[in-house]
Design an enzyme around this catalytic site. Structure first.
Site, PDB file in Angstrom:
ATOM      1  N   LYS A 170      33.333  35.693  30.574  1.00 53.80           N
ATOM      2  CA  LYS A 170      34.641  36.249  30.929  1.00 53.80           C
ATOM      3  C   LYS A 170      35.244  37.055  29.784  1.00 53.80           C
ATOM      4  O   LYS A 170      35.742  38.166  29.990  1.00 53.80           O
ATOM      5  CB  LYS A 170      35.590  35.107  31.329  1.00 53.80           C
ATOM      6  CG  LYS A 170      37.020  35.546  31.644  1.00 53.80           C
ATOM      7  CD  LYS A 170      37.081  36.434  32.874  1.00 53.80           C
ATOM      8  CE  LYS A 170      38.504  36.962  33.120  1.00 53.80           C
ATOM      9  NZ  LYS A 170      39.419  35.916  33.593  1.00 53.80           N
ATOM     10  N   LYS A 245      46.026  38.884  26.008  1.00 58.10           N
ATOM     11  CA  LYS A 245      45.550  37.515  25.767  1.00 58.10           C
ATOM     12  C   LYS A 245      44.020  37.471  25.747  1.00 58.10           C
ATOM     13  O   LYS A 245      43.411  36.890  24.837  1.00 58.10           O
ATOM     14  CB  LYS A 245      46.071  36.586  26.855  1.00 58.10           C
ATOM     15  CG  LYS A 245      45.407  35.209  26.880  1.00 58.10           C
ATOM     16  CD  LYS A 245      45.549  34.553  28.238  1.00 58.10           C
ATOM     17  CE  LYS A 245      44.545  33.423  28.413  1.00 58.10           C
ATOM     18  NZ  LYS A 245      44.543  32.867  29.774  1.00 58.10           N
TER      19      LYS A 245
END
Length: 298
Positions: A170, A245
């Site tokens: 990811k 983030k």
């Protein structure tokens, strides 16, 4: 199957709805009572705390904002591991750093609970449509048990290897996504400034070697595509602060293993500046507005 679900935000809520549509029994929790109420109205049962979802649960799924939340929910004094029965499969679909994912998984296994890290790609649209990609780390036997459940929420369910490898996949993917969106933004802004129509340029890119998801599915230039954030003032979609983030997770993981990510670090700084300028809530494709002339921004 009886499923506990924690985290009913922009991604978690539609994922939970799809589990209900697939016929599973859900018990849900979120700090937002309104989010819980919406799922209860759809057929789920509500819980008053995170550990409250464990009643009758065969599987527990979490979708939380950051590593700190994941650790608190799983490792806290009244967290899941302090209350869950051994043997219950735990699946964390949050996007967190690989080392934290590994730490939580090791604690879960020590308690007698198999655990998978299963972050997703596909955005809020994919969550609503049930077409997410799940990148799953953990044991193959646990993956096989989870696959039918994940298939109710996603189209592509990929086993990436051992614990934390889902998170590795990811953060690497989203680092590339952040870089590619900046590249498309610069190319579109340059082409339009030089006189070409935005839709013509986008069509050329999308049938040529520059084609990528950031150009053909979420083009950042206003008016090129319908039903994308760029055509609605960059509302919805994948927020700039969420991209920031994920870029932070990628660059921090790279720092820990001394792996250079030069473009990833530059992309992080560009999104950091964009967020600091007050645009953190906009879709990350809004980064193009840093390059547009005033008359081209709408």
């Amino acid at each position: 199957m009886n499923i506990g679900f924690i985290g009913l935000g922009n991604m978690g809520a539609p994922m939970a709805h799809n589990l209900l549509k697939a016929g599973h029994a859900l018990r849900v929790f979120d700090l937002s009572t309104g989010a819980v109420a919406a799922l209860v109205d759809a057929g789920a049962k509500g819980a008053d705390s995170a550990s409250g979802v464990l009643q009758d649960a065969e599987i527990v799924i979490t979708m939380l904002p950051a590593s700190a939340h994941v650790k608190a929910v799983y490792l806290g004094d009244d967290g899941l591991l302090a209350n869950v029965k051994p043997g219950v499969l735990l699946i964390d679909s949050s996007t967190i750093d690989p080392l934290s994912a590994r730490e939580v998984a090791e604690a879960a296994v020590a308690h007698g609970n198999p655990m998978l890290d299963a972050p997703v790609s596909g955005g809020t649209g994919g969550a609503a449509a049930g077409t997410l990609t799940f990148m799953v780390g953990g044991a193959e036997t646990d993956f096989a048990k989870a696959q039918p459940i994940l298939a109710a929420m996603g189209r592509n369910i990929v086993h990436c290897g051992g614990s934390s490898n889902g998170q590795v996949a990811k953060v690497a993917n989203n680092m590339l996504l952040g870089i590619s969106m900046i590249g498309v933004a610069e190319a579109m802004a340059l082409g339009v400034s030089l006189g070409i129509d935005a839709k013509v340029l986008a069509n050329i890119i999308n049938t040529s070697s520059g084609r990528c998801w950031s150009s053909d599915t979420n083009n950042p230039y206003p008016g090129v595509l319908d039903n994308v954030p760029a055509s609605r003032g960059y509302s919805g979609g994948f927020g700039t602060d969420l991209m920031l983030k994920d870029l932070g997770l990628a660059t921090e993981a790279a720092r820990q293993i001394k792996q250079p990510v030069i473009l990833g670090a530059l992309a992080q700084q560009l999104y950091q500046r964009f967020s600091s300028d007050g645009h953190g809530g906009l879709d990350f494709s809004a980064i193009i507005t840093s390059y547009l002339k005033p008359q081209d921004k709408s």
